[in-house]
Design a protein around this motif. Structure first.
Motif, PDB file in Angstrom:
ATOM      1  N   ALA A 103       0.809  -1.217   0.000  1.00 37.58           N
ATOM      2  CA  ALA A 103       0.000   0.000   0.000  1.00 37.58           C
ATOM      3  C   ALA A 103       0.842   1.267   0.000  1.00 37.58           C
ATOM      4  CB  ALA A 103      -0.934   0.013   1.209  1.00 37.58           C
ATOM      5  N   ASP A 104       2.181   1.143   0.104  1.00 34.82           N
ATOM      6  CA  ASP A 104       3.035   2.321   0.247  1.00 34.82           C
ATOM      7  C   ASP A 104       2.886   3.328  -0.899  1.00 34.82           C
ATOM      8  OD1 ASP A 104       4.038   1.789   2.710  1.00 34.82           O
ATOM      9  OD2 ASP A 104       5.995   1.089   2.045  1.00 34.82           O
ATOM     10  N   SER A 106       0.206   3.966  -2.487  1.00 39.23           N
ATOM     11  CA  SER A 106      -1.192   4.404  -2.598  1.00 39.23           C
ATOM     12  C   SER A 106      -1.385   5.849  -2.172  1.00 39.23           C
ATOM     13  CB  SER A 106      -2.097   3.532  -1.713  1.00 39.23           C
ATOM     14  OG  SER A 106      -2.019   2.180  -2.080  1.00 39.23           O
ATOM     15  N   SER A 107      -2.427   6.467  -2.737  1.00 39.45           N
ATOM     16  CA  SER A 107      -2.940   7.717  -2.201  1.00 39.45           C
ATOM     17  C   SER A 107      -3.695   7.369  -0.919  1.00 39.45           C
ATOM     18  CB  SER A 107      -3.882   8.381  -3.215  1.00 39.45           C
ATOM     19  OG  SER A 107      -3.184   8.700  -4.407  1.00 39.45           O
ATOM     20  N   VAL A 108      -4.139   8.368  -0.154  1.00 33.81           N
ATOM     21  CA  VAL A 108      -4.773   8.063   1.117  1.00 33.81           C
ATOM     22  C   VAL A 108      -6.049   8.870   1.336  1.00 33.81           C
ATOM     23  CG1 VAL A 108      -2.512   7.617   2.159  1.00 33.81           C
ATOM     24  CG2 VAL A 108      -3.598   9.840   2.522  1.00 33.81           C
ATOM     25  N   PHE A 169       1.066   7.121   1.068  1.00 31.87           N
ATOM     26  CA  PHE A 169       0.851   6.282   2.249  1.00 31.87           C
ATOM     27  C   PHE A 169       2.169   5.927   2.938  1.00 31.87           C
ATOM     28  CE2 PHE A 169      -0.006   2.176   4.407  1.00 31.87           C
ATOM     29  CZ  PHE A 169      -0.975   2.623   5.302  1.00 31.87           C
ATOM     30  N   LYS A 173       1.424   7.244   6.665  1.00 34.07           N
ATOM     31  CA  LYS A 173       0.927   6.198   7.572  1.00 34.07           C
ATOM     32  C   LYS A 173       1.445   6.375   8.994  1.00 34.07           C
ATOM     33  CE  LYS A 173       4.444   2.798   6.173  1.00 34.07           C
ATOM     34  NZ  LYS A 173       4.644   1.491   5.490  1.00 34.07           N
ATOM     35  N   PRO A 204      -5.140   3.839   3.310  1.00 30.40           N
ATOM     36  CA  PRO A 204      -4.683   3.747   1.923  1.00 30.40           C
ATOM     37  C   PRO A 204      -5.878   3.675   0.989  1.00 30.40           C
ATOM     38  CG  PRO A 204      -4.365   1.669   3.058  1.00 30.40           C
ATOM     39  CD  PRO A 204      -4.793   2.657   4.098  1.00 30.40           C
ATOM     40  N   GLU A 276      -8.828  -0.798   4.457  1.00 32.75           N
ATOM     41  CA  GLU A 276      -8.035  -0.699   5.669  1.00 32.75           C
ATOM     42  C   GLU A 276      -8.388  -1.824   6.648  1.00 32.75           C
ATOM     43  OE1 GLU A 276      -5.351   1.174   8.536  1.00 32.75           O
ATOM     44  OE2 GLU A 276      -5.501   0.714   6.406  1.00 32.75           O
ATOM     45  N   ARG A 279      -6.587  -4.799   5.518  1.00 31.85           N
ATOM     46  CA  ARG A 279      -5.168  -4.659   5.824  1.00 31.85           C
ATOM     47  C   ARG A 279      -4.912  -4.953   7.302  1.00 31.85           C
ATOM     48  NH1 ARG A 279      -2.612  -0.769   6.243  1.00 31.85           N
ATOM     49  NH2 ARG A 279      -0.588  -1.372   5.477  1.00 31.85           N
TER      50      ARG A 279
END
Length: 357
Positions: A103-104, A106-108, A169, A173, A204, A276, A279
């Motif tokens: 998910a890094d 990804s937009s959030v 993200f 995060k 994410p 989420e 996740r």
């Protein structure tokens, strides 16, 4: 120490992808290979750098023992320099090889809510949101407010926004959790310091392929949007409430005058919340290995304190204290904290990886 066989394999894998790109014919295959090539290139470059250093170390070791005294002294000096450089390069490659959170990139969906502290908590929630707006601007990210509930004397009871861009993200995060503020409120006549809090959630934002929402699992209700005091602000049923029946998650949207736009925003938030939840379920199953990760079910813990009288910011997870609160709360110096958290997270994961070998 990274085995040489692994370094050679990394370089060979990159060269294989590079060769495949030159012969690829189909559009989707070209896109896939280009993405893989971009991800592998920095790793391959670092692997080549380390391989070159190791070759030079062997050569200089031999020269330093040679019969030519002058040549041996020069080789010995250079050998010592490379011996100091090699561990740092190897560590950089080790960090690159750590498993990544998918998910890094990804937009959030960012959610900031006033916690304990009444009006002061709402004002603080507003300060936090503006801090993230500024931080996003400095990173070149785009911020779109999805919904906001304004407080009477300023700030927000709660606000939700989408932050889009590359690697959002991965950095945001670490902001998930309870943020505490200590300061004298403007309404405080006696000059007493109050302690208030606001909660931050960073979800994410999934792509359509990440999570499937069946239409049959949704209950969609429409109603008239209401303003402060409960009075109706629309003459049509434009507000939307979506209930995800299997999980019971409910999302409401009424900021837009268009029912269609409200529904689209509500679905966007719903998708992020469901993603989420998935996740967090997966994170719980890997809790032993990822115990220190932020944003994996530990949001109830206080993560940071902003002390205005002392211009002090303390992140309790890494015991980091800075005395430039104004710069941090403006968003200009927030990256100092985020970068420190990322460095600590990498060190923790690297130590866990080494301990498991």
């Amino acid at each position: 120490m990274i085995p040489q066989e692994k370094i050679d394999a990394l370089i060979a894998k990159f060269e294989k992808v590079e060769a495949a790109m030159s012969s690829a014919m189909k559009g989707d295959e070209i896109v896939r290979l280009a993405k893989e090539h971009g991800e592998l290139r920095p790793v391959a470059d670092k692997a080549r750098e380390l391989a070159s250093l190791r070759r030079q170390l062997v050569e200089l070791e031999e020269l330093s023992r040679g019969a030519d005294k002058d040549m041996a002294e020069m080789a010995y000096e250079e050998l010592q320099e490379l011996k100091e450089k090699a561990p740092a390069v190897e560590r950089e490659l080790q960090l690159m090889l750590l498993p990544k959170d998918k998910a890094d990139d990804s937009s959030v969906i960012l959610e900031v809510r006033a916690g304990t502290g009444g009006e002061e908590a709402a004002l603080f929630a507003g300060d936090l949101f503006r801090m993230y707006q500024r931080y996003a601007s400095l990173k070149g990210w785009r911020v779109e407010v999805l919904s906001a509930s304004d407080a009477e004397k300023g700030g927000y009871k709660e606000i939700q926004a989408s932050i889009s861009g590359d690697g959002v993200f991965a950095r945001m995060k670490f902001e998930a959790g309870v943020h505490r503020v200590q300061r004298v409120p403007e309404t405080e006549a006696q000059g007493r310091i109050h302690t208030s809090a606001a909660t931050v959630a960073v979800l994410p934002e999934p792509k359509d392929v990440d999570i499937e929402i069946k239409e049959s699992d949704l209950r969609i209700d429409v109603f008239r949007a209401s303003g402060p005091g409960g009075q109706s602000v629309n003459t049509t049923d434009s507000a939307v409430r979506i209930t995800h029946i299997p999980t019971g998650v409910v999302v409401s949207q009424q900021d837009e005058k268009s029912q269609h736009k409200n529904k689209a925003k509500a679905l966007k938030i719903l998708r992020a919340r469901l993603y989420e939840a998935e996740r967090e379920k997966a994170e719980a199953e890997r809790a032993a290995a990822r115990k220190g990760m932020v944003g994996s079910g530990e949001r109830s813990e206080r993560i940071r304190t902003y002390n205005f009288p002392q211009s002090r910011v303390t992140d309790h997870r890494i015991n980091l204290t800075l005395y430039n609160l104004d710069d941090v709360i403006r968003g200009d110096a927030l990256d100092q904290i985020v970068s420190a958290l990322i460095t600590q997270d990498q060190a923790d994961r690297l130590a866990a990886l080494e301990a498991s070998v």
